[in-house]
Scaffold this motif. Structure first.
Motif, PDB file in Angstrom:
ATOM      1  N   ALA A  10      12.009  57.485   0.820  1.00 13.63           N
ATOM      2  CA  ALA A  10      11.908  56.626   2.357  1.00 13.63           C
ATOM      3  C   ALA A  10      10.706  57.210   3.446  1.00 13.63           C
ATOM      4  N   SER A  11       9.386  56.371   3.763  1.00  7.87           N
ATOM      5  CA  SER A  11       9.066  57.507   4.831  1.00  7.87           C
ATOM      6  C   SER A  11       9.737  57.792   5.949  1.00  7.87           C
ATOM      7  N   ARG A  12      10.560  57.162   6.326  1.00  6.85           N
ATOM      8  CA  ARG A  12      11.265  56.859   7.340  1.00  6.85           C
ATOM      9  C   ARG A  12      12.220  58.201   7.305  1.00  6.85           C
ATOM     10  N   GLU A  13      12.783  58.765   6.221  1.00  5.97           N
ATOM     11  CA  GLU A  13      13.298  59.914   5.876  1.00  5.97           C
ATOM     12  C   GLU A  13      12.870  61.213   6.306  1.00  5.97           C
ATOM     13  N   LYS A  14      10.881  60.745   5.302  1.00  7.30           N
ATOM     14  CA  LYS A  14      10.070  61.766   5.398  1.00  7.30           C
ATOM     15  C   LYS A  14       9.495  62.517   7.075  1.00  7.30           C
ATOM     16  N   LEU A  15       9.529  61.094   8.053  1.00  7.82           N
ATOM     17  CA  LEU A  15       8.935  61.500   8.700  1.00  7.82           C
ATOM     18  C   LEU A  15      10.468  62.084  10.021  1.00  7.82           C
ATOM     19  N   ASP A  16      11.649  61.587   9.473  1.00  6.22           N
ATOM     20  CA  ASP A  16      12.720  62.650  10.366  1.00  6.22           C
ATOM     21  C   ASP A  16      12.666  63.826   9.959  1.00  6.22           C
ATOM     22  N   MET A  17      12.333  64.340   8.702  1.00  5.21           N
ATOM     23  CA  MET A  17      12.070  65.846   8.379  1.00  5.21           C
ATOM     24  C   MET A  17      10.920  65.921   8.812  1.00  5.21           C
ATOM     25  N   PHE A  18       9.902  65.611   8.690  1.00  3.62           N
ATOM     26  CA  PHE A  18       8.841  66.095  10.237  1.00  3.62           C
ATOM     27  C   PHE A  18       9.348  66.371  11.186  1.00  3.62           C
ATOM     28  N   LYS A  19       9.736  65.419  12.205  1.00  2.27           N
ATOM     29  CA  LYS A  19      10.065  66.307  13.494  1.00  2.27           C
ATOM     30  C   LYS A  19      10.891  67.220  13.692  1.00  2.27           C
ATOM     31  N   ARG A  20      12.193  67.362  12.177  1.00  2.00           N
ATOM     32  CA  ARG A  20      13.264  68.016  12.813  1.00  2.00           C
ATOM     33  C   ARG A  20      12.072  69.452  11.849  1.00  2.00           C
ATOM     34  N   HIS A  21      11.561  69.478  11.314  1.00  2.00           N
ATOM     35  CA  HIS A  21      10.466  70.616  11.134  1.00  2.00           C
ATOM     36  C   HIS A  21       9.697  70.791  12.748  1.00  2.00           C
ATOM     37  N   ALA A  22       9.082  70.390  12.870  1.00  2.00           N
ATOM     38  CA  ALA A  22       8.246  69.979  14.161  1.00  2.00           C
ATOM     39  C   ALA A  22       8.679  71.088  15.149  1.00  2.00           C
ATOM     40  N   ASP A  23       9.926  70.379  15.549  1.00  2.00           N
ATOM     41  CA  ASP A  23      11.078  71.036  16.508  1.00  2.00           C
ATOM     42  C   ASP A  23      11.646  72.445  16.146  1.00  2.00           C
ATOM     43  N   MET A  24      11.599  73.230  15.212  1.00  6.67           N
ATOM     44  CA  MET A  24      11.975  74.314  14.379  1.00  6.67           C
ATOM     45  C   MET A  24      10.503  74.981  14.570  1.00  6.67           C
ATOM     46  N   ILE A  25       8.819  74.564  14.479  1.00  9.04           N
ATOM     47  CA  ILE A  25       7.866  75.224  14.991  1.00  9.04           C
ATOM     48  C   ILE A  25       7.795  75.445  16.119  1.00  9.04           C
ATOM     49  N   ILE A  26       8.413  74.219  17.241  1.00 10.80           N
ATOM     50  CA  ILE A  26       8.234  74.544  18.638  1.00 10.80           C
ATOM     51  C   ILE A  26       9.026  75.411  19.233  1.00 10.80           C
ATOM     52  N   GLY A  27      10.078  75.603  18.882  1.00  9.78           N
ATOM     53  CA  GLY A  27      10.908  76.581  18.563  1.00  9.78           C
ATOM     54  C   GLY A  27       9.978  77.689  18.129  1.00  9.78           C
ATOM     55  N   ASN A  28      10.023  78.466  18.438  1.00  9.95           N
ATOM     56  CA  ASN A  28       9.721  79.527  17.446  1.00  9.95           C
ATOM     57  C   ASN A  28       8.353  80.265  17.192  1.00  9.95           C
ATOM     58  N   TYR A  29       7.095  79.931  17.804  1.00 14.67           N
ATOM     59  CA  TYR A  29       5.481  79.482  18.093  1.00 14.67           C
ATOM     60  C   TYR A  29       4.924  79.639  19.947  1.00 14.67           C
ATOM     61  N   GLU A  30       3.538  80.433  19.419  1.00 13.68           N
ATOM     62  CA  GLU A  30       3.327  80.333  20.780  1.00 13.68           C
ATOM     63  C   GLU A  30       2.991  78.651  20.763  1.00 13.68           C
ATOM     64  N   ASP A  31       2.301  78.645  22.110  1.00 13.30           N
ATOM     65  CA  ASP A  31       1.615  76.749  21.966  1.00 13.30           C
ATOM     66  C   ASP A  31       0.350  77.158  20.987  1.00 13.30           C
ATOM     67  N   LYS A  32      -0.547  78.135  21.528  1.00 18.76           N
ATOM     68  CA  LYS A  32      -1.898  77.922  20.497  1.00 18.76           C
ATOM     69  C   LYS A  32      -1.325  77.050  19.622  1.00 18.76           C
ATOM     70  N   VAL A  33      -0.482  77.924  18.846  1.00 13.78           N
ATOM     71  CA  VAL A  33      -0.763  77.849  17.260  1.00 13.78           C
ATOM     72  C   VAL A  33       0.125  75.985  17.256  1.00 13.78           C
ATOM     73  N   VAL A  34       1.085  76.099  17.569  1.00 11.41           N
ATOM     74  CA  VAL A  34       1.815  74.793  17.639  1.00 11.41           C
ATOM     75  C   VAL A  34       1.325  73.743  17.189  1.00 11.41           C
ATOM     76  N   MET A  35      -0.343  73.542  17.966  1.00  8.14           N
ATOM     77  CA  MET A  35      -0.251  72.209  18.041  1.00  8.14           C
ATOM     78  C   MET A  35      -1.024  71.930  15.559  1.00  8.14           C
ATOM     79  N   HIS A  36      -1.612  73.412  15.926  1.00  7.45           N
ATOM     80  CA  HIS A  36      -2.558  73.280  14.070  1.00  7.45           C
ATOM     81  C   HIS A  36      -1.316  73.211  13.268  1.00  7.45           C
TER      82      HIS A  36
END
Ligand SMILES: Cc1cc2nc3c(=O)[nH]c(=O)nc-3n(C[C@H](O)[C@H](O)[C@H](O)COP(=O)(O)O)c2cc1C
Length: 324
Positions: free
Chosen positions: A253-279
């Motif tokens: 379901a699209s909701r599940e996809k969005l929830d997974m993206f958000k989980r993934h996004a939080d890990m990206i935010i924790g792992n990378y410098e600001d300048k690469v995060v948005m990309h």
């Protein structure tokens, strides 16, 4: 089905392909949470390991949760392979060292004689595998394309086996073919028929049905998925469920996809410098939303967002409009 690479026990036949810029520790943990049997890291240059700056050290980091894990390295001279593989084995403690003999990118690997360029020199293939084998006490594996501009996969696979490789992954396209034509699975079968080490088949697996077909057509020991996992980590579990228990996949379901993206996004935010995060956030958001109704239009808007909040709002509002 369980299998092994030497003494490394692997719970199922699904392997994550190494993908530069994608298979970082964050993504690997998402993939592992789907039960993936064997995880590969993104490739790291042997020269970069020799010079070891902060970025390279971060790239090499791995967690126990990701095990069994193969660290992939690429390079062109045995000296740097020796130094890099022994450094990694001693300090990062992966279960396997995997040698890249497939990267087609001129700027990254080919110009310096690394990646798929090695397939032009069988003697070099032998020398490099033997060197790495002698430098570490963990299994050494190799990932190849089917050749440089003509198919010499069986020749290279036999050399790899003779030189001490414990398994070989085959992406059956030559360097010249890039991704322009469908991968030719008959080459995986040819390799399987000519070596006795485990063969991992790779190329164009987009569903659990493809995974089963590749195992049946080629007789390979395991299947490796690359682009099929982008925005779709569920494919890993779907393959395991179908191959081992005959369970057919359900739609995500699209909701599940969005929830997974958000989980993934939080890990990206924790792992990378600001300048690469948005990309990274925008690229991944587009992967996760791919194939949903109206996602082409949303993709354009994803790439116009400049903050995490703006991106999350856009996706929340979009998913609310979807029936499933
Ligand atoms: C973005 C991207 C990065 C890749 N990086 C690597 C890499 O670091 N090492 C490697 O051996 N192959 C790399 N590959 C190739 C994949 O591992 C795989 O062989 C190829 O994509 C074919 O499998 P697929 O059809 O399942 O994608 C990369 C592929 C993609 C799309």
């Amino acid at each position: 089905m369980k299998w092994k690479i030497d003494n490394v026990k692997i719970d199922n036949q699904v392997v994550l392909a190494p993908m530069a810029g994608i298979c970082d520790s964050a993504y690997r943990r998402i993939i592992k949470s789907m039960g993936c049997g064997l995880i590969e890291t993104e490739m790291v240059s042997t020269r970069a390991v020799m010079h070891l700056n902060r970025k390279t050290r971060e790239m090499l980091e791995m967690t126990d949760f990701e095990r069994p894990i193969a660290q992939q390295i690429f390079g062109s001279d045995s000296e740097s392979f020796k130094t890099a593989s022994s450094y990694i084995a001693e300090n990062m403690n992966p279960d396997i060292i995997d040698i890249n003999m497939g990267c087609p990118v001129t700027k990254v690997a080919v110009k310096s004689g690394a990646g798929s360029a090695l397939l032009k020199s069988p003697e070099k293939v032998e020398e490099i595998i033997q060197t790495v084998k002698d430098s570490v006490s963990i299994p050494v594996t190799v990932k190849i394309r089917s050749g440089w501009n003509k198919n010499n996969a069986v020749e290279i696979a036999k050399i790899a086996e003779k030189s001490g490789a414990s398994a070989i992954a085959v992406h059956p396209r030559t360097r010249q073919q890039r991704y322009d034509i469908p991968s030719d699975w008959s080459i995986i079968k040819d390799v399987k028929d000519n070596v006795s080490i485990p063969v991992i088949g790779n190329g164009d697996i987009r569903s659990c049905y493809d995974a089963k077909a590749m195992l049946e057509i080629t007789g390979c020991d395991a299947i490796m998925i690359g682009r099929g996992v982008l925005g779709n980590p569920w494919i890993i579990k779907q393959c395991i469920d179908y191959l081992d228990y005959g369970i057919k996949p359900e739609r995500i379901a699209s909701r599940e996809k969005l929830d997974m993206f958000k989980r993934h996004a939080d890990m990206i935010i924790g792992n990378y410098e600001d300048k690469v995060v948005m990309h990274k956030l925008r690229t991944n958001a587009a992967y996760y939303m791919k194939n949903l109704h109206g996602s082409q239009e949303i993709k354009k808007r994803i790439f116009q967002t400049t903050t995490k909040e703006e991106l999350f709002d856009l996706l929340e509002n979009y998913v609310k409009t979807l029936k499933y």
